[in-house]
Write an enzyme that holds these catalytic residues in place. Structure first.
Site, short mmCIF file in Angstrom:
data_model
loop_
_atom_site.label_atom_id
_atom_site.label_comp_id
_atom_site.label_asym_id
_atom_site.label_seq_id
_atom_site.Cartn_x
_atom_site.Cartn_y
_atom_site.Cartn_z
CE LYS A 91 13.86 -37.12 31.72
NZ LYS A 91 14.16 -38.45 31.13
CB SER A 169 10.97 -39.08 29.28
OG SER A 169 12.14 -39.59 29.87
CB SER A 193 13.92 -41.52 28.23
OG SER A 193 12.61 -42.03 28.29
#
Length: 261
Positions: A91, A169, A193
């Site tokens: 990520k 996210s 997230s």
């Protein structure tokens, strides 16, 4: 195997690692297959913001030439890593890898990416588990929203329906796994997230216990944010949790050690 990119697209990380360990597919073939799938589908999804193909191929070639992937478990200096040769992505948020850029979804950093001078402890543990990082996945700026639409990189779309969001996210990670680009990808969760993108994208998303996964050396474990992955199977999530769990030097919160795998 022929048409590696297609034949391995929906296999989970455990199954892909087993192909490599049996000598049916090389690590390089798995990485090339992931790259082919990214290039084929990411234009419509926009899940991948940084691509590290040459480095990933080089790492796969080292694994293949060493013979480590097909050595019997327990041979040599230690057991074979559980995901040796399997393509993976980080990520693009608070997960530095030495020598590589990270933007945290920020436009200024996207224009002038910061190059990390060290690994996050978890990133090193992903590598030790045998995963080969082919790039970074999209995240909202500083992980601040439950959708993935940063100005820096544009919105990520849900591969099930590109009119919809994959959540956030960790939306880029979820979209990449749901689209079959890679079988598993790094994700993090403070207020949903990991869990929101997993729910939006039909994946397994576990938020670990606080202090189960180290956030060191740059961040502490006293806040809400934790790290793990989004995956395609419960067994992958269980195996990677076993591989990367445990404290690191300087951790401020440490979960009690598990009594069983």
């Amino acid at each position: 195997m022929e048409n590696i990119a297609d034949q391995t697209q929906w296999l989970d990380a455990t199954a892909q690692a087993e192909l490599v360990s049996r000598g049916e597919v090389s690590a390089r073939e798995l990485v090339d297959g992931a790259i082919e799938r990214i290039e084929r589908s990411d234009r419509a999804i926009n899940a991948v913001v940084l691509k590290w193909y040459d480095r990933a191929r080089a790492e796969a070639d080292v694994i293949d030439s060493s013979g480590a992937a097909t050595a019997p478990a327990g041979a040599g200096s230690g057991d074979r890593p559980p995901f040796l040769g399997v393509p993976f992505m980080l990520k693009d948020l608070w997960a530095p890898e030495a020598g590589m850029p990270m933007t945290n979804g920020n436009a200024a950093l996207a224009a002038n990416p910061a190059i990390a001078d060290h690994d996050m402890t978890l990133v090193a543990r992903f590598r030790d588990a045998g995963l080969i990082n082919v790039g970074r996945t999209n995240s909202p700026e500083l992980g601040s929203l439950p959708v993935t639409e940063p100005i820096a990189h544009g919105p990520t779309r849900n591969p099930w329906n590109t009119d919809h969001t994959p959540g956030g996210s960790s939306g880029g990670a979820a979209a990449a796994v749901a689209a079959g680009m890679v079988p598993m990808a790094h994700a993090s969760d403070g207020g949903g997230s990991i869990r929101i993108p997993a729910s939006c994208s039909g994946l397994v998303g576990l938020k670990p216990t606080q202090g189960r996964i180290t956030n060191g050396p740059d961040r502490d474990e006293a806040g809400l944010s934790v790290n793990l992955v989004v995956s395609r199977s419960v067994r992958d999530t269980a195996r990677i949790l076993d591989a990367v769990q445990g404290p690191g030097a300087g951790d401020t919160v440490i979960a009690a050690p598990p009594t069983r795998p």
